[in-house]
Write an enzyme that holds these catalytic residues in place. Structure first.
Site, PDB file in Angstrom:
ATOM      1  N   SER A  58      36.159  42.341 -31.170  1.00 15.52           N
ATOM      2  CA  SER A  58      35.908  43.774 -31.369  1.00 15.52           C
ATOM      3  C   SER A  58      35.308  43.997 -32.755  1.00 15.52           C
ATOM      4  CB  SER A  58      37.238  44.532 -31.288  1.00 15.52           C
ATOM      5  OG  SER A  58      37.075  45.853 -31.746  1.00 15.52           O
ATOM      6  N   TYR A  96      46.006  44.690 -34.142  1.00 17.26           N
ATOM      7  CA  TYR A  96      44.932  44.436 -33.164  1.00 17.26           C
ATOM      8  C   TYR A  96      43.673  43.941 -33.890  1.00 17.26           C
ATOM      9  CZ  TYR A  96      41.113  45.810 -29.956  1.00 17.26           C
ATOM     10  OH  TYR A  96      39.976  45.842 -29.162  1.00 17.26           O
ATOM     11  N   LYS A 100      41.678  40.416 -33.567  1.00 16.57           N
ATOM     12  CA  LYS A 100      40.251  40.310 -33.231  1.00 16.57           C
ATOM     13  C   LYS A 100      39.525  39.477 -34.279  1.00 16.57           C
ATOM     14  CE  LYS A 100      40.648  42.272 -29.403  1.00 16.57           C
ATOM     15  NZ  LYS A 100      40.245  41.614 -28.158  1.00 16.57           N
ATOM     16  N   THR A 113      36.828  52.955 -21.359  1.00 12.38           N
ATOM     17  CA  THR A 113      37.767  52.232 -20.475  1.00 12.38           C
ATOM     18  C   THR A 113      39.138  52.918 -20.561  1.00 12.38           C
ATOM     19  OG1 THR A 113      38.571  50.752 -22.217  1.00 12.38           O
ATOM     20  CG2 THR A 113      36.655  49.981 -20.960  1.00 12.38           C
TER      21      THR A 113
END
Ligand SMILES: NC(=O)c1ccc[n+]([C@@H]2O[C@H](COP(=O)([O-])OP(=O)(O)OC[C@H]3O[C@@H](n4cnc5c(N)ncnc54)[C@H](OP(=O)(O)O)[C@@H]3O)[C@@H](O)[C@H]2O)c1
Length: 324
Positions: A174, A201, A205, A238
């Site tokens: 990401s 997170y 990544k 998403t």
């Protein structure tokens, strides 16, 4: 603060639908017409979002496809969708909770027992939990799925990847990785003053980017025809984005990429000739990118990646198949 501002400016320009539309004007679409017939591909987190769309794209091109999903019912529905969409009957469900090393081991052993090569592994499954949550192995779950599972599954499937003529592993990382350095000494974010799932997170990544480099280096040194690539899908609409970062979704929903745009680079990495790709690079829109923002202070050394590798190997080792 400076890092966040530069990230946001870059993101609005490059990671949005507008960014994709601008760069895609020069895309060579001939590569995307290639067939994957006879190739065996595995996609994790395949029941929705980018993983489902990637599965559709690979199945449409004739791949033998293994869709790795943690929930059997959702997985079955996704496999049915892919078969109906692509007309490809060679699409199979593998149920695996990637937060569990024992489940990863079972998945890898089952695959290795077939003796088949694995041409493509897309490490797509990912999540962002804002509360500290223990995995079945007692690890922090963002780390367990986003970092450790990608490492353990790739390592466990190595023998199958090495049997393929030109295997490629895609780490769906990401742009968030730009905002954090490579954190090796606090893999489970225990030293954060207050647990910050967004930062954890982003660290995961970043670790995926370092892992793509290191897997590629190791495979090249061993004379293997396998390579790993990290990529950023861009900001894509998403369920994951809607539910994990609702504020961001609200602010950017008119600028988000659609699923086909978000998985374009993953699919392209599966189709492009290996000698036209840069092993270990971080791709956005079919182009290798700088891995760091200017003045961000996120550069790391090869010794840092050594330490990351050793720490992950130690955590994953007891459950890896003997062959790995
Ligand atoms: N969308 C974006 O803008 C964006 C941007 C940058 C990077 N990414 C990356 O793209 C990847 C896909 O994200 P997405 O936006 O498509 O998110 P998503 O809609 O939330 O899909 C994530 C997928 O991962 C699966 N997953 C999560 N934990 C799992 C586990 N323990 N075991 C097996 N599967 C698991 C989910 O399964 P369940 O349905 O069972 O939860 C789901 O299929 C992620 O790695 C994400 O970090 C996305």
């Amino acid at each position: 603060m400076l890092r966040s501002t530069i990230f946001l400016v870059k993101g609005v320009r490059e990671f949005t639908r507008g960014g994709y539309e601008r760069t895609s004007r020069s895309f060579d679409e001939a590569v995307m017409q290639r067939s994957l017939a006879g190739r065996k591909c595995m996609v994790t987190g395949a029941n929705q979002g980018l993983g489902l769309q990637t599965s559709m794209e690979l199945a449409r091109r004739g791949a033998t496809l293994y869709m790795v999903c943690r929930n059997e019912q959702r997985g079955r529905e996704a496999v049915e969708k892919v078969i109906a969409d692509s007309g490809n009957l060679d699409v199979h469900l593998k149920v695996c909770d990637l937060a569990s090393l024992a489940a990863i081991k079972a998945l890898a052993e089952e695959y290795l027992a077939t003796g088949d090569p694995l041409d493509v592994l897309v490490n797509n499954a990912g999540l962002m939990l804002h509360e500290r949550t223990p995995s079945p192995d007692g690890l922090e779950t963002n780390f367990a799925v986003n970092t450790l599972a990608c490492f353990a599954l790739t390592l466990a499937l190595q023998p199958a990847l090495f049997r393929a003529a030109s295997a490629r592993v895609v780490f769906v990382s990401s742009g968030g990785q730009y905002t954090e350095p490579l954190v090796v000494d606090d893999l489970q974010a225990e030293r954060m003053r207050k647990f910050d799932g967004t930062a954890q997170y982003a660290r995961d990544k970043r670790r995926q980017v370092a892992l793509a480099e290191r897997f590629s280096e190791r495979w090249a040194a061993a004379g293997q025809r396998a390579a790993a690539y990290a990529m950023h899908p861009g900001w894509t609409e998403t369920e994951g984005v809607k539910t994990s970062i609702p504020g961001f979704y609200k602010a950017f929903k008119d600028k988000l990429r659609n699923l086909a745009q978000g998985c374009d680079t993953t699919v392209w990495l599966c189709l492009q000739d290996a000698d036209k790709l840069q092993p270990g690079a971080f791709y956005l829109d079919r182009q290798p990118q700088s891995k760091h923002l200017v003045l961000a202070g996120t550069k790391y050394s090869s010794a840092d990646v050594d330490r990351l590798w050793e720490a992950l190997e130690k955590l994953a080792a007891p459950t890896l198949p003997a062959a790995a």
